[in-house]
Design a protein around this motif. Structure first.
Motif, short mmCIF file in Angstrom:
data_model
loop_
_atom_site.label_atom_id
_atom_site.label_comp_id
_atom_site.label_asym_id
_atom_site.label_seq_id
_atom_site.Cartn_x
_atom_site.Cartn_y
_atom_site.Cartn_z
N ILE A 171 7.44 15.86 -2.27
CA ILE A 171 8.64 15.28 -1.45
C ILE A 171 8.22 15.34 0.16
CG2 ILE A 171 10.91 15.98 -0.58
CD1 ILE A 171 11.28 17.34 -3.50
N VAL A 172 7.47 16.42 0.49
CA VAL A 172 7.33 16.20 1.99
C VAL A 172 6.47 15.12 2.26
CG1 VAL A 172 6.08 17.37 3.98
CG2 VAL A 172 7.54 18.67 2.38
N SER A 173 5.31 14.67 1.43
CA SER A 173 4.58 13.66 1.58
C SER A 173 5.07 12.55 1.73
CB SER A 173 3.29 13.81 0.86
OG SER A 173 2.48 15.03 0.53
N ILE A 174 5.98 12.38 0.62
CA ILE A 174 6.63 10.89 0.49
C ILE A 174 7.63 10.73 1.47
CG2 ILE A 174 8.53 9.74 -0.78
CD1 ILE A 174 7.32 11.00 -3.40
N ILE A 202 0.79 -1.15 0.20
CA ILE A 202 0.08 0.11 0.03
C ILE A 202 0.95 1.34 -0.05
CG2 ILE A 202 -1.84 1.17 1.43
CD1 ILE A 202 -2.72 -1.32 2.38
N VAL A 203 1.83 1.24 0.81
CA VAL A 203 2.74 2.45 0.86
C VAL A 203 3.48 2.76 -0.47
CG1 VAL A 203 5.12 3.13 1.97
CG2 VAL A 203 3.42 2.40 3.35
N THR A 204 3.96 1.66 -1.20
CA THR A 204 4.58 1.94 -2.43
C THR A 204 3.37 2.46 -3.38
OG1 THR A 204 5.72 -0.09 -1.95
CG2 THR A 204 5.57 0.40 -4.36
N LEU A 205 2.34 1.96 -3.44
CA LEU A 205 1.04 2.49 -4.29
C LEU A 205 1.21 4.06 -3.97
CD1 LEU A 205 -1.30 -0.26 -4.68
CD2 LEU A 205 0.11 0.40 -6.28
N ILE A 206 0.94 4.41 -2.75
CA ILE A 206 0.52 5.82 -2.49
C ILE A 206 1.83 6.55 -2.87
CG2 ILE A 206 0.32 7.37 -0.59
CD1 ILE A 206 -1.20 5.11 1.14
N ILE A 207 2.98 6.15 -2.66
CA ILE A 207 4.06 7.05 -3.15
C ILE A 207 4.13 7.22 -4.50
CG2 ILE A 207 6.69 6.73 -3.23
CD1 ILE A 207 7.14 5.52 -0.71
N ASP A 235 1.50 7.55 -6.36
CA ASP A 235 0.59 8.61 -6.69
C ASP A 235 1.23 9.82 -6.36
OD1 ASP A 235 -2.12 9.05 -7.62
OD2 ASP A 235 -2.32 9.38 -5.33
N LEU A 236 1.75 9.98 -4.98
CA LEU A 236 2.27 11.12 -4.57
C LEU A 236 3.25 11.97 -5.60
CD1 LEU A 236 2.23 10.63 -0.76
CD2 LEU A 236 0.66 12.00 -1.74
N ALA A 237 4.24 10.99 -6.03
CA ALA A 237 5.11 11.21 -6.83
C ALA A 237 4.72 11.92 -8.20
CB ALA A 237 6.09 10.23 -7.15
N CYS A 238 3.48 11.55 -8.69
CA CYS A 238 3.14 11.46 -10.07
C CYS A 238 2.27 13.07 -10.06
CB CYS A 238 1.91 10.55 -10.53
SG CYS A 238 2.81 9.22 -11.12
N VAL A 239 1.39 13.13 -8.94
CA VAL A 239 0.53 14.61 -9.04
C VAL A 239 1.38 15.89 -9.27
CG1 VAL A 239 -0.77 15.92 -7.32
CG2 VAL A 239 -1.23 13.47 -7.53
#
Length: 207
Positions: free
Chosen positions: A39-42, A15-20, A22-26
């Motif tokens: 960067i902060v979110s990741i 789950i963490v991998t998928l969220i990372i 998504d956060l990197a793409c936005v």
């Protein structure tokens, strides 16, 4: 996440991998969003993952809550339907997993364990020396007869029902029944060890 995650992942790590991702793409796709937000979110997710990993190492209770625990789905008494249901799985799912590991009959194994990462670990039954002559098919699962497999082995539903009555007073008590090309039957009733029986196949029946 470390070298271990290259080969296998626990559910929360997946789950963490998928969220990372998504956060990197936005922020990269939308120029109006500062890159630092991603960067902060990741970074926060990285710290959360590290905290959970440390908790896992502190004791079995934390590891069980975060990553789950292995489930023994086959033991020396046969298929453990209760454990399968805990994992939202059916006998068909178990048989499919066994086939991918190179086992085709339920009595090929003394033990089968679904690890917390979803992989099947198998302890082979060394006493099983006779290889199956054909792929065993599932005739009964949780008391329900599979009509399509009855047609495959050229047997009437009534013949299967009569066979069940010979070995079990109540059809619903039959958790698993499979049969191979020799008529060799794996028969497992509720709360009893499995039995190896014989079902008389019609002459010339092959699959």
């Amino acid at each position: 996440m470390g070298k271990r995650q290259i080969g296998e992942m626990q559910p929360f790590e997946f789950i963490v991998t998928l969220i990372i991702a998504d956060l990197a793409c936005v922020p990269m796709a939308d120029v109006s969003i500062p890159l630092v937000y991603g960067i902060v979110s990741i970074g926060c997710l990285f710290l959360l993952h590290q905290a959970l990993s440390i908790l896992e190492q502190k004791g079995k209770i934390f590891k069980k809550v975060i990553s789950g625990s292995p489930s023994i789905v086959i033991n020396k008494e046969g298929v453990n339907l209760k454990e399968l249901k805990k994992n939202n799985m059916s006998v068909d799912d178990l048989i499919e997993s066994m086939r991918t590991s190179g086992y085709f009959s339920l009595d090929d194994l003394y033990y089968a364990i679904y690890e917390s990462n979803g992989q099947l670990s198998a302890f082979e039954n060394d006493s099983r020396t006779e290889p199956p002559s054909s792929l065993p098919v599932l005739l009964v699962s949780e008391g329900k007869i599979d009509n399509s497999n009855c047609e495959l082995i050229k047997a009437e539903r009534s013949e299967v029902e009569n066979f069940i009555k010979e070995h079990s007073k109540i059809q619903k008590d039959v958790e698993v029944m499979t049969i191979d090309g020799n008529g060799r039957v794996y028969f497992k009733k509720k709360n009893t060890p499995f039995e190896i029986l014989h079902f008389p196949l019609k002459e010339g029946v092959k699959w």
